[in-house]
Design an enzyme around this catalytic site. Structure first.
Site, PDB file in Angstrom:
ATOM      1  N   GLU A 210      -4.923  -4.948  11.095  1.00 14.18           N
ATOM      2  CA  GLU A 210      -3.247  -3.787  11.107  1.00 14.18           C
ATOM      3  C   GLU A 210      -3.628  -3.013  12.250  1.00 14.18           C
ATOM      4  OE1 GLU A 210      -1.717  -2.337   6.851  1.00 14.18           O
ATOM      5  OE2 GLU A 210      -3.887  -1.438   7.571  1.00 14.18           O
TER       6      GLU A 210
ATOM      7  N   ASN B 147       0.253  -1.579  -0.090  1.00 13.51           N
ATOM      8  CA  ASN B 147      -0.006   0.054   0.157  1.00 13.51           C
ATOM      9  C   ASN B 147       0.857   1.188  -0.471  1.00 13.51           C
ATOM     10  OD1 ASN B 147      -1.896   1.747   0.701  1.00 13.51           O
ATOM     11  ND2 ASN B 147      -1.866   1.126   2.853  1.00 13.51           N
ATOM     12  N   TRP B 148       0.767   1.835  -1.258  1.00 12.18           N
ATOM     13  CA  TRP B 148       1.719   3.233  -0.984  1.00 12.18           C
ATOM     14  C   TRP B 148       1.263   4.522  -0.339  1.00 12.18           C
ATOM     15  CZ3 TRP B 148       3.099   2.794  -6.664  1.00 12.18           C
ATOM     16  CH2 TRP B 148       3.875   1.268  -6.805  1.00 12.18           C
ATOM     17  N   LYS B 149      -0.004   4.265  -0.859  1.00 14.04           N
ATOM     18  CA  LYS B 149      -0.125   5.422   0.530  1.00 14.04           C
ATOM     19  C   LYS B 149      -0.020   6.673  -0.761  1.00 14.04           C
ATOM     20  CE  LYS B 149       0.352   3.215   4.825  1.00 14.04           C
ATOM     21  NZ  LYS B 149      -0.250   3.184   6.675  1.00 14.04           N
TER      22      LYS B 149
ATOM     23  N   GLU C 168      -6.609   4.906   8.570  1.00 16.45           N
ATOM     24  CA  GLU C 168      -6.481   6.143   7.550  1.00 16.45           C
ATOM     25  C   GLU C 168      -7.697   6.647   6.942  1.00 16.45           C
ATOM     26  OE1 GLU C 168      -2.341   5.722   5.441  1.00 16.45           O
ATOM     27  OE2 GLU C 168      -1.461   5.184   7.186  1.00 16.45           O
TER      28      GLU C 168
ATOM     29  N   GLY D 198       3.061  -0.757   4.422  1.00 22.59           N
ATOM     30  CA  GLY D 198       3.056   0.567   3.842  1.00 22.59           C
ATOM     31  C   GLY D 198       4.656   1.301   3.769  1.00 22.59           C
ATOM     32  N   GLY D 199       5.213   1.010   4.117  1.00 23.38           N
ATOM     33  CA  GLY D 199       6.367   2.093   4.231  1.00 23.38           C
ATOM     34  C   GLY D 199       7.665   0.389   3.275  1.00 23.38           C
TER      35      GLY D 199
ATOM     36  N   GLY E 262       3.139   2.554  10.720  1.00 22.21           N
ATOM     37  CA  GLY E 262       4.031   3.388  10.353  1.00 22.21           C
ATOM     38  C   GLY E 262       5.278   4.225  11.806  1.00 22.21           C
TER      39      GLY E 262
ATOM     40  N   SER F 282       4.099  -2.007  10.216  1.00 29.99           N
ATOM     41  CA  SER F 282       5.832  -2.037  10.056  1.00 29.99           C
ATOM     42  C   SER F 282       6.096  -2.961  10.293  1.00 29.99           C
ATOM     43  CB  SER F 282       5.583  -1.594  11.637  1.00 29.99           C
ATOM     44  OG  SER F 282       5.486  -0.065  12.408  1.00 29.99           O
TER      45      SER F 282
ATOM     46  N   HIS G 195      -9.130   1.881   5.189  1.00 37.48           N
ATOM     47  CA  HIS G 195      -8.303   1.710   5.760  1.00 37.48           C
ATOM     48  C   HIS G 195      -8.390   2.491   7.000  1.00 37.48           C
ATOM     49  CE1 HIS G 195      -4.053   2.829   6.360  1.00 37.48           C
ATOM     50  NE2 HIS G 195      -3.685   1.334   6.066  1.00 37.48           N
TER      51      HIS G 195
HETATM   52  P1  13P Z   1       3.518   0.419   7.501  1.00 37.51           P
HETATM   53  O1  13P Z   1       3.664  -0.706   6.860  1.00 37.51           O
HETATM   54  O2  13P Z   1       4.295   1.419   7.086  1.00 37.51           O
HETATM   55  O3  13P Z   1       3.255   0.268   8.703  1.00 37.51           O
HETATM   56  O4  13P Z   1       1.886   0.702   7.161  1.00 37.51           O
HETATM   57  C1  13P Z   1       1.516  -0.810   7.676  1.00 37.51           C
HETATM   58  C2  13P Z   1      -0.222  -0.058   6.892  1.00 37.51           C
HETATM   59  O5  13P Z   1      -1.233   0.928   6.750  1.00 37.51           O
HETATM   60  C3  13P Z   1      -0.581  -0.648   5.471  1.00 37.51           C
HETATM   61  O6  13P Z   1      -1.709  -0.205   4.967  1.00 37.51           O
END
Ligand code: 13P
Length: 250
Positions: free
Chosen positions: A167, A9-11, A97, A233-234, A173, A212, A95
């Site tokens: 999650e 998930n590149w956000k 967010e 994510g990251g 993050g 993470s 998600h």
């Molecule tokens: P991180 O891997 O950056 O913690 O993010 C997880 C996430 O929200 C994937 O959707």
């Protein structure tokens, strides 16, 4: 047997230039990934470009969100049929967010799940508690409520047409990963709750862990019996790191 799945998930990250480099890096090492289905979820504006760059590879395309309505006056939104124009096979829904920053509630997330499913797009339903809820010991209540909203609208068997991503919001993050045991406990809770209503759906649905995940902690997390891969994510923005996570899926 459930096939493991690792989705990036590149956000809201990247540029045309950085995404090309990232995809080149992923494609270069893709043949070292033997078990996992690999999915990338770029920002909407890059979906067309990413589709072109992924042509002929085994990487699937996903979106980070989708609108629950078919078409019409929904400024700024993207429909399932638009995603299908670019062979998007997956759509992340709910998600944390989207829930916390954009106010999506359980009913709306369930409607998005239903819209994606009806279009033949696999929804990746995100569930998870915030830190305060974990500290209060209500993690299972929160996850059950988020899951039950979809079951109420679509029926339990619908879950088998999608993917669930657990999650924990406090792990997203932050560099604080849930321990493999903490994650496994919640994954088992989710699978058991589904199994009470449909053993077949519980057996089939992939449950991903997100929060993470890195190359270093992925092997332990993915070795847990109810963890079927990850939503990353990251670390999905770094080709080598993402590939090492994909390699850890067994
Ligand atoms: P991180 O891997 O950056 O913690 O993010 C997880 C996430 O929200 C994937 O959707």
């Amino acid at each position: 047997m459930r096939q493991p799945l690792v989705a990036g998930n590149w956000k809201m990250n990247g540029s045309a230039e950085s995404i090309k480099l990232l995809l080149d890096g992923i494609k270069k090492s893709l043949d070292t990934v033997s078990k996992a289905e690999v999915v990338v979820c770029p920002p909407y504006v890059y979906i067309s470009e990413v589709q072109a760059q992924l042509a002929g590879t085994t990487v699937s395309l996903g979106s980070q969100n989708v609108n629950e309505h078919g078409a019409g006056a929904y400024t700024g939104e993207i429909s399932t049929s638009m995603l299908l124009d670019f062979q998007c096979r997956y759509a992340i829904v709910g998600h944390s967010e989207r829930r916390s920053i954009y106010g999506e509630d359980d009913a709306q997330v369930a409607a998005k799940f239903a819209a994606a499913r009806a279009a033949g797009i696999k929804p990746i339903l995100c569930v998870g508690e915030v830190l305060e809820e974990r500290e209060q010991g209500v993690t299972e209540d929160v996850v059950a409520r988020q899951l039950d909203a979809v079951i109420a609208l679509e029926g339990v068997d619908a879950l088998a047409d999608g993917v669930i991503a657990y999650e924990p919001v406090w792990a997203i993050g932050t560099g604080k990963t849930a321990s493999p045991e903490q994650a496994q406990d919640v994954h088992a809770f989710i699978r058991n709750r589904i199994a009470r209503q449909s053993a077949a759906a519980a057996e089939k649905v992939q449950i991903l862990y997100g929060g993470s995940v890195k190359g270093a902690n992925a092997p332990e997390l993915f070795s847990m019996p109810d963890i079927d891969g990850g939503l990353i994510g990251g670390a999905s923005l770094d080709a080598d790191e993402f590939i090492s996570i994909c390699q850890a899926a067994v």
